[in-house]
Structure formats: C-alpha cells, structure tokens
Design a protein around this motif. Structure first.
Motif, PDB file in Angstrom:
ATOM      1  N   LYS A 147       0.830  -1.208   0.000  1.00  0.00           N
ATOM      2  CA  LYS A 147       0.000   0.000   0.000  1.00  0.00           C
ATOM      3  C   LYS A 147       0.861   1.252   0.000  1.00  0.00           C
ATOM      4  N   LEU A 148       1.980   1.198   0.723  1.00  0.00           N
ATOM      5  CA  LEU A 148       2.872   2.361   0.769  1.00  0.00           C
ATOM      6  C   LEU A 148       3.469   2.637  -0.605  1.00  0.00           C
ATOM      7  N   SER A 149       3.873   1.578  -1.312  1.00  0.00           N
ATOM      8  CA  SER A 149       4.435   1.768  -2.656  1.00  0.00           C
ATOM      9  C   SER A 149       3.379   2.301  -3.613  1.00  0.00           C
ATOM     10  N   SER A 150       2.132   1.810  -3.496  1.00  0.00           N
ATOM     11  CA  SER A 150       1.054   2.319  -4.344  1.00  0.00           C
ATOM     12  C   SER A 150       0.747   3.778  -4.013  1.00  0.00           C
ATOM     13  N   ALA A 151       0.810   4.127  -2.709  1.00  0.00           N
ATOM     14  CA  ALA A 151       0.546   5.507  -2.297  1.00  0.00           C
ATOM     15  C   ALA A 151       1.604   6.455  -2.848  1.00  0.00           C
ATOM     16  N   ILE A 152       2.869   6.026  -2.837  1.00  0.00           N
ATOM     17  CA  ILE A 152       3.948   6.855  -3.390  1.00  0.00           C
ATOM     18  C   ILE A 152       3.729   7.076  -4.883  1.00  0.00           C
ATOM     19  N   SER A 153       3.308   6.013  -5.575  1.00  0.00           N
ATOM     20  CA  SER A 153       3.021   6.143  -7.009  1.00  0.00           C
ATOM     21  C   SER A 153       1.848   7.089  -7.250  1.00  0.00           C
ATOM     22  N   SER A 154       0.818   7.008  -6.393  1.00  0.00           N
ATOM     23  CA  SER A 154      -0.340   7.897  -6.534  1.00  0.00           C
ATOM     24  C   SER A 154       0.050   9.350  -6.305  1.00  0.00           C
ATOM     25  N   ILE A 155       0.918   9.583  -5.335  1.00  0.00           N
ATOM     26  CA  ILE A 155       1.371  10.956  -5.077  1.00  0.00           C
ATOM     27  C   ILE A 155       2.152  11.483  -6.271  1.00  0.00           C
ATOM     28  N   GLN A 156       3.002  10.647  -6.851  1.00  0.00           N
ATOM     29  CA  GLN A 156       3.764  11.072  -8.030  1.00  0.00           C
ATOM     30  C   GLN A 156       2.828  11.429  -9.181  1.00  0.00           C
TER      31      GLN A 156
END
Length: 386
Positions: free
Chosen positions: A330-339
């Motif tokens: 989820k953290l990796s997906s959240a970082i991608s969403s922020i980008q």
C-alpha cells in the motif's frame, strides 16, 4: 511556492483530525502486534510444544531493558501455566481465543476511526483548495482570460483538484498507516528472531529502488495527461460558445479532427501512466513472495539442523511478515499515486501563484470626487505580433 508546502499550508486548519488519526493508528499498530502475539501460546498449546513452567517462583525482572521482552514472555507463560494448573488446558485455550478475537475487534475499530478522521482531513483540504482557486478567478485581470483558455481553467478547478484529492490526499491514509504497521511489525520480528529478520530485510532496498524508478516515470506521464485534458475541455468550451459560427462556416469536421486528436493524445498518456502505476503493486507483491520463500528456506535449514526455533514461533513470524507485505504494498502504491497527483497540484499552483500584474502605485493619491473629465493621451491599440 513549492506545491507540497502549499498543501501543508491548507492542512494547518485541519491538523486536529490528523493528530487524532495518528493516535488511533498507533493504537491499531499496538493491538495488531498484541493480537498476533496471543496466537503464539495458542499454537503452542495445540502443538504441545509449550513446556511446563515451574510456578513455585514468579519471574523477576532484572531492570535491564535488553531483558524486558524475555521477562515479559516468561511472565505470560507463567500465568498461562497457573491457569492450566487451576482450570485445565481447554479452558485456557478458549480464554486465549476469546482474548485474541477481542483484540482483533478493537484493532479494526481503531483502524476505522483513524481512516474516518483522515477523510475529514482530506475533504477539508480539498474544499479549501477549490475555494482558494475560485477566489483567484474572481480577482484575476481580464488579460489573464485572454491568454488562457477557459476550458483549461475549468479542467484545473475540477479535474486537477480532483486528481489532487484522489492522488495525494487519498494516499494520506496509507502514507500514515503503513509506516506504523511496518515499524511495529519489524520490532516484533526482531524480538522473535533477529537473524531471520535481518535476512528477510535484504530484499527491501531492491524493492524501494524499483518502486522509485516507476514513481519518477509516472510524474511526466501524469502532467501530460492533465494538460491534454485541459486542452480537451477548451475545445468543448469553444464549440459550445461558437456553435452558430461553426455551422455557418461548416467547420464541424475540422473541430472533430482536433477533438479526436486531443482525446487520442489523452488516451495514450493515461494508458502509459496507468500501466506504470499498476506495475508498482505487483512488483512489490512478487518481491515480498520471493522474500517469504527465502525466509522459509533459511528458517527450515535452522530448524532442521540446529533446532533454533519452535514451529509455532516460525508460524507467527511468517504471519507477522505477511502483515508487513500488505502495508508495504500500500505504501508503494501511495507513493506512485502521489507522483501521479503532483503534476495536477503544480497546474493548480500555477493559477494560485499567478501575478495579478496590476499593481497600485505605493504613493497613489485617492480621488474622492469626479470634477470635470477623464482624458486619454497617447493611447493606442494593436494586435500581438504572433
């Protein structure tokens, strides 16, 4: 102004929701460890690997922090043994199961409260951001609207702010929850088996590198997609306002070609962005699965050759490590969403940071009444050269 600093400025009035959410997420993380830890004696009783504890002397704490967790484990098993001696194994097993179920219930209640409060935080910031942009529209000079396309402005206040809410603000839940879960689970894993935990962490730097590469490529695609969507809205705005002229000059085919080209560009950018964003989660999940298999092999060798770990401890270790994989994903997906949401925030910031250009002189004399006339001297008109 830096776009992320701007978001923090809008977040200041809603900080109470953030702090309360962090508090409930801390409780959620602690109960998550407790609920999994209670499974350890349950499995020990089921497998018959719990050795009988001498209840003639209560465990004593030495006062050294390094011995705290060992003392805590001895104290728990001491009380379990007392209960077994008094009421039997079946009663203790039932009591442990009920305690674990109650811990899971409280854990999920705290998780809900943390997420609920973050929704207030996210929606409040989005509302203030949209209000600030509309206020800016009201004070911008007429020259701004001759330079900018109105459809693009509509896209910025609707789609771009929507992308900020979905991409950046929506990822706040995982950005706040996941680190607590990962850190608390890692601490517990170190307590269970330091060697196995260090071995399992070897793959995490590789995972972080791959996710960062994917995230950087997302930002460029997202900006192009948002800009093209603004262009598409501008074409629609021009079409609706100039419908009569389009009919008179039979320009519908020309506008249709422009619209089709714009939608095709937007489709290409969006597909490219989605492919990269969706790649982040499977990549982290695959690396996590490889890690689990490596851990199983390493622990299997240790258990078979050296009997260094009880079977129930290994099962709890694997269960805890699986709990790390989900927040890590989820953290990796959240970082991608922020980008992918940052380009939309930059487009919103371009409007909010726009210089009004019309500045009043610092020592301007006020005019209280109109006496005779207003005369224009040396005033001309011309079209831009381009």
């Amino acid at each position: 102004m830096n776009p992320l600093k701007r978001i923090l400025g809008f977040a200041r009035p809603h900080q109470k929701y953030l702090f309360l959410s962090i508090f409930f997420n801390l409780l959620y993380s602690l109960l998550n460890i407790f609920s999994v830890a209670t499974v350890l004696p349950i499995l020990g009783l089921m497998f018959g690997t719990v050795e009988e504890v001498n209840t003639s002397a209560r465990p004593q704490y030495s006062g050294d922090f390094s011995d705290f967790f060992a003392y805590l484990k001895d104290a728990v098993y001491y009380n379990i043994q007392l209960s077994i001696d008094q009421k039997g194994v079946t009663y203790v097993l039932a009591l442990l199961c009920i305690t674990t179920a109650f811990a899971f219930l409280l854990r999920n209640i705290f998780r809900y409260l943390g997420a609920f409060l973050l929704v207030n935080y996210r929606v409040g910031i989005t509302k203030d951001l949209r209000t600030a942009m509309y206020k800016k529209f009201l004070v911008l000079p007429v020259s701004f609207y001759t330079e900018q396309r109105k459809g693009d402005m509509v896209s910025r206040i609707s789609n771009d702010i929507g992308s900020v809410e979905g991409g950046i603000m929506g990822a706040l839940v995982d950005i706040i929850n996941s680190p607590f879960m990962i850190i608390s689970s890692l601490v517990t894993l170190f307590i269970l088996s330091p060697q196995l935990t260090l071995f399992s962490l070897l793959v995490f730097p590789v995972m972080g590198f791959l996710i960062s590469v994917i995230g950087k490529s997302l930002k460029k695609q997202a900006y192009q997609a948002q800009a093209e969507l603004g262009n598409l809205f501008s074409i629609v705005d021009e079409t609706l306002k100039s419908a009569k002229i389009i009919k008179i000059f039979n320009a519908d085919k020309m506008l249709l070609r422009r619209f089709n080209q714009s939608t095709e560009n937007w489709k290409d950018y969006s597909i490219g962005m989605s492919r990269r964003r969706e790649l982040a989660s499977p990549t982290s999940e695959f690396l996590g699965s490889v890690t689990i298999l490596l851990i199983t092999w390493f622990a299997g060798v240790e258990i078979i050759n050296h009997r260094s770990m009880e079977p129930e401890t290994f099962i709890v270790f694997i269960a805890l490590f699986f709990q790390i994989l989900d927040p890590a994903k989820k953290l990796s997906s959240a970082i991608s969403s922020i980008q992918s949401g940052l380009p939309a925030l930059e487009r919103v910031s371009e409007v909010l940071d726009y210089d009004l250009q019309v500045h009043e002189a610092p020592n301007a004399a006020p005019i209280n009444d109109f006496e005779k006339e207003i005369e224009f001297r040396d005033v001309g008109f011309y079209y831009d050269t381009d």
